[in-house]
Design a protein around this motif. Structure first.
Motif, PDB file in Angstrom:
ATOM      1  N   SER A 106       0.850  -1.195   0.000  1.00  0.00           N
ATOM      2  CA  SER A 106       0.000   0.000   0.000  1.00  0.00           C
ATOM      3  C   SER A 106       0.883   1.242   0.000  1.00  0.00           C
ATOM      4  O   SER A 106       2.094   1.168   0.252  1.00  0.00           O
ATOM      5  N   PHE A 107       0.251   2.400  -0.255  1.00  0.00           N
ATOM      6  CA  PHE A 107       1.020   3.656  -0.293  1.00  0.00           C
ATOM      7  C   PHE A 107       1.546   4.027   1.085  1.00  0.00           C
ATOM      8  O   PHE A 107       2.407   4.890   1.219  1.00  0.00           O
ATOM      9  N   LYS A 108       1.039   3.386   2.138  1.00  0.00           N
ATOM     10  CA  LYS A 108       1.447   3.741   3.502  1.00  0.00           C
ATOM     11  C   LYS A 108       2.936   3.509   3.749  1.00  0.00           C
ATOM     12  O   LYS A 108       3.518   4.114   4.656  1.00  0.00           O
ATOM     13  N   GLY A 133      -5.608  -0.279   9.152  1.00  0.00           N
ATOM     14  CA  GLY A 133      -5.102  -1.544   8.630  1.00  0.00           C
ATOM     15  C   GLY A 133      -3.801  -1.429   7.876  1.00  0.00           C
ATOM     16  O   GLY A 133      -2.779  -1.988   8.282  1.00  0.00           O
ATOM     17  N   ASN A 134      -3.806  -0.693   6.772  1.00  0.00           N
ATOM     18  CA  ASN A 134      -2.591  -0.623   5.952  1.00  0.00           C
ATOM     19  C   ASN A 134      -1.437   0.056   6.663  1.00  0.00           C
ATOM     20  O   ASN A 134      -0.285  -0.340   6.523  1.00  0.00           O
ATOM     21  N   LEU A 135      -1.752   1.076   7.436  1.00  0.00           N
ATOM     22  CA  LEU A 135      -0.687   1.784   8.150  1.00  0.00           C
ATOM     23  C   LEU A 135      -0.033   0.858   9.179  1.00  0.00           C
ATOM     24  O   LEU A 135       1.186   0.886   9.365  1.00  0.00           O
ATOM     25  N   SER A 236      -8.347  10.142   6.037  1.00  0.00           N
ATOM     26  CA  SER A 236      -8.030  11.354   6.811  1.00  0.00           C
ATOM     27  C   SER A 236      -7.951  12.577   5.904  1.00  0.00           C
ATOM     28  O   SER A 236      -8.050  13.706   6.362  1.00  0.00           O
ATOM     29  N   GLY A 237      -7.704  12.342   4.611  1.00  0.00           N
ATOM     30  CA  GLY A 237      -7.556  13.433   3.647  1.00  0.00           C
ATOM     31  C   GLY A 237      -6.114  13.866   3.446  1.00  0.00           C
ATOM     32  O   GLY A 237      -5.832  14.724   2.611  1.00  0.00           O
ATOM     33  N   ALA A 238      -5.174  13.265   4.192  1.00  0.00           N
ATOM     34  CA  ALA A 238      -3.773  13.704   4.113  1.00  0.00           C
ATOM     35  C   ALA A 238      -3.174  13.407   2.742  1.00  0.00           C
ATOM     36  O   ALA A 238      -2.581  14.286   2.102  1.00  0.00           O
ATOM     37  N   ARG A 294     -13.076  -0.570   4.923  1.00  0.00           N
ATOM     38  CA  ARG A 294     -12.562  -0.388   6.283  1.00  0.00           C
ATOM     39  C   ARG A 294     -11.336   0.521   6.316  1.00  0.00           C
ATOM     40  O   ARG A 294     -11.132   1.264   7.271  1.00  0.00           O
ATOM     41  N   SER A 295     -10.523   0.469   5.271  1.00  0.00           N
ATOM     42  CA  SER A 295      -9.308   1.308   5.276  1.00  0.00           C
ATOM     43  C   SER A 295      -9.656   2.797   5.193  1.00  0.00           C
ATOM     44  O   SER A 295      -8.821   3.635   5.502  1.00  0.00           O
ATOM     45  N   LEU A 296     -10.885   3.108   4.775  1.00  0.00           N
ATOM     46  CA  LEU A 296     -11.286   4.520   4.668  1.00  0.00           C
ATOM     47  C   LEU A 296     -12.254   4.923   5.781  1.00  0.00           C
ATOM     48  O   LEU A 296     -12.849   6.009   5.733  1.00  0.00           O
ATOM     49  N   GLY A 341      -7.225  -4.415  -6.793  1.00  0.00           N
ATOM     50  CA  GLY A 341      -7.077  -3.377  -5.770  1.00  0.00           C
ATOM     51  C   GLY A 341      -7.976  -3.664  -4.584  1.00  0.00           C
ATOM     52  O   GLY A 341      -8.954  -4.408  -4.679  1.00  0.00           O
ATOM     53  N   GLU A 342      -7.650  -3.076  -3.465  1.00  0.00           N
ATOM     54  CA  GLU A 342      -8.495  -3.270  -2.268  1.00  0.00           C
ATOM     55  C   GLU A 342      -9.714  -2.325  -2.309  1.00  0.00           C
ATOM     56  O   GLU A 342      -9.991  -1.673  -3.330  1.00  0.00           O
ATOM     57  N   THR A 343     -10.399  -2.254  -1.199  1.00  0.00           N
ATOM     58  CA  THR A 343     -11.626  -1.454  -1.149  1.00  0.00           C
ATOM     59  C   THR A 343     -11.356   0.016  -1.490  1.00  0.00           C
ATOM     60  O   THR A 343     -12.169   0.643  -2.172  1.00  0.00           O
ATOM     61  N   THR A 372      -4.041   2.459  -4.339  1.00  0.00           N
ATOM     62  CA  THR A 372      -3.268   2.677  -3.115  1.00  0.00           C
ATOM     63  C   THR A 372      -3.098   1.434  -2.247  1.00  0.00           C
ATOM     64  O   THR A 372      -2.325   1.472  -1.290  1.00  0.00           O
ATOM     65  N   GLY A 373      -3.844   0.365  -2.542  1.00  0.00           N
ATOM     66  CA  GLY A 373      -3.730  -0.821  -1.699  1.00  0.00           C
ATOM     67  C   GLY A 373      -4.184  -2.078  -2.439  1.00  0.00           C
ATOM     68  O   GLY A 373      -4.921  -2.016  -3.425  1.00  0.00           O
ATOM     69  N   ASP A 374      -3.752  -3.225  -1.918  1.00  0.00           N
ATOM     70  CA  ASP A 374      -3.862  -4.514  -2.601  1.00  0.00           C
ATOM     71  C   ASP A 374      -5.125  -5.287  -2.215  1.00  0.00           C
ATOM     72  O   ASP A 374      -5.422  -5.434  -1.026  1.00  0.00           O
TER      73      ASP A 374
HETATM   74  C1  LIG Z   1      -5.298   1.835   0.788  1.00  0.00           C
HETATM   75  C2  LIG Z   1      -5.585   3.194   1.309  1.00  0.00           C
HETATM   76  N1  LIG Z   1      -5.861   4.171   0.441  1.00  0.00           N
HETATM   77  C3  LIG Z   1      -6.146   5.425   0.861  1.00  0.00           C
HETATM   78  C4  LIG Z   1      -6.174   5.764   2.205  1.00  0.00           C
HETATM   79  C5  LIG Z   1      -6.503   7.176   2.611  1.00  0.00           C
HETATM   80  O1  LIG Z   1      -5.406   7.872   3.092  1.00  0.00           O
HETATM   81  P1  LIG Z   1      -5.581   9.207   3.965  1.00  0.00           P
HETATM   82  O2  LIG Z   1      -5.923   8.779   5.357  1.00  0.00           O
HETATM   83  O3  LIG Z   1      -4.268   9.885   3.862  1.00  0.00           O
HETATM   84  O4  LIG Z   1      -6.715   9.990   3.351  1.00  0.00           O
HETATM   85  C6  LIG Z   1      -5.888   4.780   3.154  1.00  0.00           C
HETATM   86  C7  LIG Z   1      -5.872   5.103   4.598  1.00  0.00           C
HETATM   87  O5  LIG Z   1      -5.706   4.278   5.438  1.00  0.00           O
HETATM   88  C8  LIG Z   1      -5.586   3.466   2.701  1.00  0.00           C
HETATM   89  O6  LIG Z   1      -5.300   2.477   3.568  1.00  0.00           O
END
Ligand SMILES: Cc1ncc(COP(=O)(O)O)c(C=O)c1O
Ligand SMILES: [Zn+2]
Length: 406
Positions: A106-108, A133-135, A236-238, A294-296, A341-343, A372-374
């Motif tokens: 993931s981008f984390k 989760g990803n973090l 989070s929007g970061a 869940r990641s969002l 890609g993930e959710t 951004t994630g698998d």
């Molecule tokens: C795969 C994935 N994409 C996007 C995001 C969103 O990132 P942000 O919290 O910086 O908005 C997350 C946050 O956990 C994530 O896990």
């Protein structure tokens, strides 16, 4: 290193480059400021190309020095064309940024690498976070690579794949019987008591900057051209906001020409505080998340207002995606591109399709979708697609089912 201070986003007070999460005068969030003249003197397309094949090629744009001995360095993930998906959804040119190719998929890994470099510089021995989760995966792996302890706080009912992909690295998991927002509050309270490097609390200003590398890479991989739009998921929007700032850095230094890409964000309908504010024209109001993404699932997004301002300033938008469309979008992405890609990226694709439906994006546009994630971390989303034809270990019934005469 061109970073010179942290500046409060609200009252603009400058602070030293310390591990502090908020402004001591007004509790506003802090962002690093850079010596632009030094960046102009030291950075060129050639100097970047001569750098390492990772986020550290953009070190002059980051608030930490590149590690002397980078381990498990994230970044420089593939940017691939997606012509079949472009045709299916009515976009002129579509590219996928495959951040699934990072060490923990993931981008984390980008943001954690930057925060961990600061933690090591400060001599901290424990890396910590609250996470959807990803973090947690990225913090656990980074700590293992650097020889640090890792402690994460996650909602107890997270996808089991995400919890396993944290514990395998030896991290300590506090599975909190509550939401992500509870985990976030606990991590802030614990940061007052413990000498830990909380990547998204006391190191948040450093951590968030790591997402700017997504923008740098997209521009470099497009031959130093800017796309018309970038589509990303928002929690989070970061990340959404920092990607925009990344493009602004490149324009400010003359590394690219043109106009900054429009930033289009996606949120799941069951947790859409930023999308709702975008459409209602008001401020971001916290919600109680109820979403499959869940990641969002962040109901009270720390950088929600900044994401809102980013969408507006860039001429973009933020759309909510119906819960029952998220799995279909994950399947569409997989079936037309070969990318699972993930959710979160499934939500981003849903937002992209909504932007096309509204006429905001279309055949004229060159668009980048951030994957951004698998999907292998959230297989439950599309588990109902699994419908194998069970057969005896014999060729005849297979040919018969295929309608082939022998
Ligand atoms: C795969 C994935 N994409 C996007 C995001 C969103 O990132 P942000 O919290 O910086 O908005 C997350 C946050 O956990 C994530 O896990
Ligand atoms: Zn302030």
């Amino acid at each position: 290193m061109p970073a010179v201070a942290l500046r409060c986003r609200v009252c603009e007070t400058h602070h030293p480059l310390d591990p502090v999460g908020v402004c001591s005068r007004c509790f506003g969030p802090l962002d690093p400021v850079y010596d632009r003249d030094e960046q102009r003197r030291t950075v060129s397309r050639e100097s970047i190309a001569a750098g390492p094949p990772s986020i550290w090629r953009y070190a002059p744009f980051l608030p930490v020095a590149a590690p002397a001995e980078p381990r498990l360095a994230p970044g420089l993930t593939p940017l691939v064309p997606a012509p079949r998906l472009a045709a299916a959804i009515g976009v002129g040119e579509l590219w996928l940024k495959l951040d699934t190719a990072n060490p923990t998929h993931s981008f984390k890994d980008r943001v954690v690498a930057v925060a961990a470099a600061k933690a090591v510089e400060l001599g901290r021995t424990t890396l910590a976070c609250s996470s959807t989760g990803n973090l947690a995966n990225a913090v656990a792996a980074r700590a293992a690579a650097e020889g640090l302890e890792a402690v994460v706080l996650c909602p107890a009912d997270l996808e089991p794949e995400k919890l396993v992909a944290t514990s395998v690295y030896g991290a300590r998991i506090f599975a909190v019987e509550g939401s992500y927002d509870d985990c976030s509050r606990l991590s802030v309270e614990l940061s007052f008591e413990l000498d830990w490097a909380f990547v998204n609390v006391n190191l948040r200003s450093y951590y968030a900057e790591g997402s700017k590398t997504l923008a740098y890479e997209v521009a470099e991989q497009l031959g130093w051209e800017l796309p018309d739009a970038v589509v990303a998921p928002i929690a989070s929007g970061a990340m959404f906001s920092k990607v925009h700032q990344g493009f602004a850095d490149l324009l400010a230094l003359g590394l690219v020409d043109g106009t900054p890409p429009r930033l289009v964000g996606g949120q799941a309908e069951g947790c859409a505080p930023v999308a709702t504010a975008f459409h209602d024209g008001g401020r971001v109001k916290p919600v109680r998340p109820r979403t499959v993404a869940r990641s969002l699932a962040i109901g009270s997004p720390a950088d929600g207002e900044l994401a809102l301002a980013t969408a507006r300033a860039s001429g973009g938008a933020i759309h909510a995606v119906p819960e029952d469309a998220i799995a279909d979008n994950a399947a569409l992405l997989a079936e037309t591109t070969g990318v699972f890609g993930e959710t979160a990226p499934a939500v981003a694709l849903g937002a992209l399709r909504e932007a096309v439906r509204r006429g905001e994006l279309g055949e004229r546009d060159r668009v980048v979708l951030l994957v951004t994630g698998d999907g292998l971390k959230t297989p439950g989303l599309v588990a109902d697609r699994l419908a194998p034809t069970v057969v005896e270990p014999d060729v005849d019934p297979i040919l018969e089912l295929l309608g082939v005469q022998v």
